[in-house]
Design a protein around this motif. Structure first.
Motif: not given
Lengths: 238, 238, 238, 238
Positions: B178-203
């Motif tokens: 599920s992570m592979t799927l989610a991260l692939n979808i994220t990777a196809q999105g904006s750089a903003e999307r990747s930053r949010r994924v990281l931000d969530e982990h940071g919190r």
């Protein structure tokens, strides 16, 4: 705590072992309510274990409500579990059993919430059958654990998500173990105590029946948390 | 919905299969936002499946926000997932992947809460290392799933309860999937999307670091729920 | 539902009025368990109210577990509240009282969690005193509501956040109103029912005493939700 | 902590005053990350306040993530809030503002969950309008607090329970106060920070729109908790 024979055994997780040995002191009355425990440093020396092991054991004793830490003062015995506890389960097993409840509270709470939203009429019927079975079984604790597990499994099945069932199956031995312990302690208590255990299951069933997922989540979490607490409560607490 | 080729395959859970086929219609655009789905009875006939199977599929499509039921009127398409979704995962796998998130929300939420209370300095350090690793890995999604899993595993380890680690290990394949799927979808999105994924982990890391168990629980539940939502959201949603 | 005299009154919120009138039909037995309610359209005509008013009333009856909606089939009576309910509170007041519980569950749950973390020894003592008072008061329901409110207020005070106390004070009349109703229904029930009400308060106190904020939150939420449910349950439910 | 000028003022709650004075030391850099705070006893002497007042202040500083207590060692500064914080709000007001968030997390979380279940199409439309308004307003923080409050009020209205609206109205001044502070801090941060604040509101709207009450509850709680955290975070944290 002078004169305590704290014999460090060599098996299982060290933190659980130390937990078990301090628990034994509390159950036997060698340490009584309000007594101050030795400091971290002293416990390290007494049991020849490292500081992280002592910290782990203390944290878990605290999570289980057996000891309480007072900022800047030390750690004190807070509650004496029923005498029979050690007889019913090995002292170091108790730590493991209480850890199992920590997992079940969120897991089965969610399963109950989903069951309230998704159960088919047949699944609801199966939960009801399991509840009736448990009502009969509570008169003879030997078979009650199996009936108890069947109830919780029926709820997980009704969640419409097989993964909740798989996890519960994986935990089968550990969960039934803890149910046997909890039900034995209940059986040694008053008839009132048995009625409450049944009432808790009844509330879960009702919330699922009327489709109230928040109430189902709450009732399941409350029930499992109460079961966990009953293990270390004096029977007079009801 | 006339002219749709809904071919019932013969494998896996029937509900997931039906879910997958309706999902395909929505992704392909054969069914578009606002379209009314056939009635339960019609779906039974079209797919030659029983009513409980149709109900299960509809309930799950609803839980995933793809369709919405309007009392006394019927069920309507609500959201069109990104085009690439079916290419990245088999249509009927998507149902299973979304189910996995349902389990992870309460399970890992609790693990994070316990980690905030119990992590040793070494365990916190390991969570930080995993976070740094993930930051680097997000640039190449191929390795990001492993780094993502390592982060979640480090949190579970810090819970002081081995059972959370065991369950996560049991789910390893499903979760990394599920992570592979989610991260692939994220990777196809904006750089903003990747930053949010990281931000969530940071919190999550921060809440564990300062020992705020409610915030840690909340941050973990929010993160996993967002990951689940991103799978079916258009990328323009960010 | 032919022959019902549904007289739309002209006062308060229309949704609560309609709620009250349907509730009266259920309590009186004019509508019995399993009966299908008129459709939205029919209810609009019968009561000369708009569709949003009917929807609001139905949603609240459903939230209170009195009726249940079955997808694509209609809404059915699910539970008959105790006969005395309408005598004890005006029918249209019941809606307001049940709404008050919706607010109290999250609000007081949080207050209890904070109290477990922050209460001073003196604040804990005051909660204990209120609990003892309530134990005595439960023998004469007339004074029990005041004792019940005092217990909940003492918990809010121990939260270390005055805003929880202010809100509870703002709600004083509404909360004591609902407590009087709930305690009167309890008093008409078995002695067992009174014991459970006390036990629920005891659990809240214990969790606060040992500083277990999750257990305190859970025990408070469970208690308030049970109080809400008892209002519409037959006494034989215990 | 030698050389600190800790001047006990005479107004408001003593705990909040002491909180404010220690906060000032941390913001100004007189106390830096990792510094050990004076002991309870020393703080009593320095500020001529009683032990319960010191305990209250320390507990709240800890709840806000500014200091951390290490068992048996003492209390240490953990995080330095942004320089502008004291300029934007009086130091002793900050304690009150952070307390307001503690109340809002459970209260508005529940309102959002109920809104997801009960909002009428018109109510949903009003939430969307408020969101659009907020999007525009975020460019000029002066008007953003009013737009922010309007959004939260629209959600409370959609809960179908007027009590949530009344409470929010009661808190109007306090809530808008805290929003002004939070939005000013956001405005001093990166454009990224503003986008995140908007994104958080967007998630709440979406969950309500698709009727997912758990996701709505989670998104609202996460948002309010993040707002609370942003007040004491360095802007570089994003």
């Amino acid at each position: 705590m002078a004169g305590l024979k704290l014999l460090p055994k060599r098996k299982e997780r060290l933190g659980d072992q130390l937990y078990g040995q301090i628990l034994e002191q509390i159950v036997s009355g060698a340490l009584t309510e309000g007594d101050k425990l030795p400091s971290e440093k002293e416990l390290c020396l007494m049991f020849e274990v490292s500081r992280p092991v002592v910290r782990e054991a203390m944290m878990l004793l605290q999570a289980d409500g057996l000891v309480v830490a007072r900022q800047g003062s030390g750690t004190y015995v807070q509650r004496r579990p029923p005498q029979g506890l050690i007889a019913l389960a090995g002292a170091s097993d108790v730590a493991g059993i209480l850890r199992c409840y920590e997992l079940r509270v969120p897991l089965e709470g969610e399963a109950a919430a989903l069951a309230a939203k998704r159960r088919s009429p047949e699944q609801l019927e199966r939960i009801k059958t399991a509840l009736d079975e448990l009502t009969r079984a509570l008169e003879s604790p030997a078979s009650a654990a199996a009936a108890d597990f069947a109830f919780h499994r029926a709820v997980a099945e009704a969640s419409g998500n097989d993964m909740f069932v798989s996890i519960l199956e994986t935990l089968h031995a550990a969960v039934e173990n803890s149910m046997t312990l909890a039900l034995n302690i209940t059986a040694q208590g008053s008839a009132e105590r048995s009625r409450r255990v049944l009432d808790e299951h009844g509330r879960i069933y009702e919330a699922i029946a009327i489709g109230d997922s928040d109430a189902a989540n709450l009732a399941m979490r409350y029930h499992i948390n109460r079961a966990r607490q009953r293990i270390t409560e004096q029977q007079s607490d009801v």
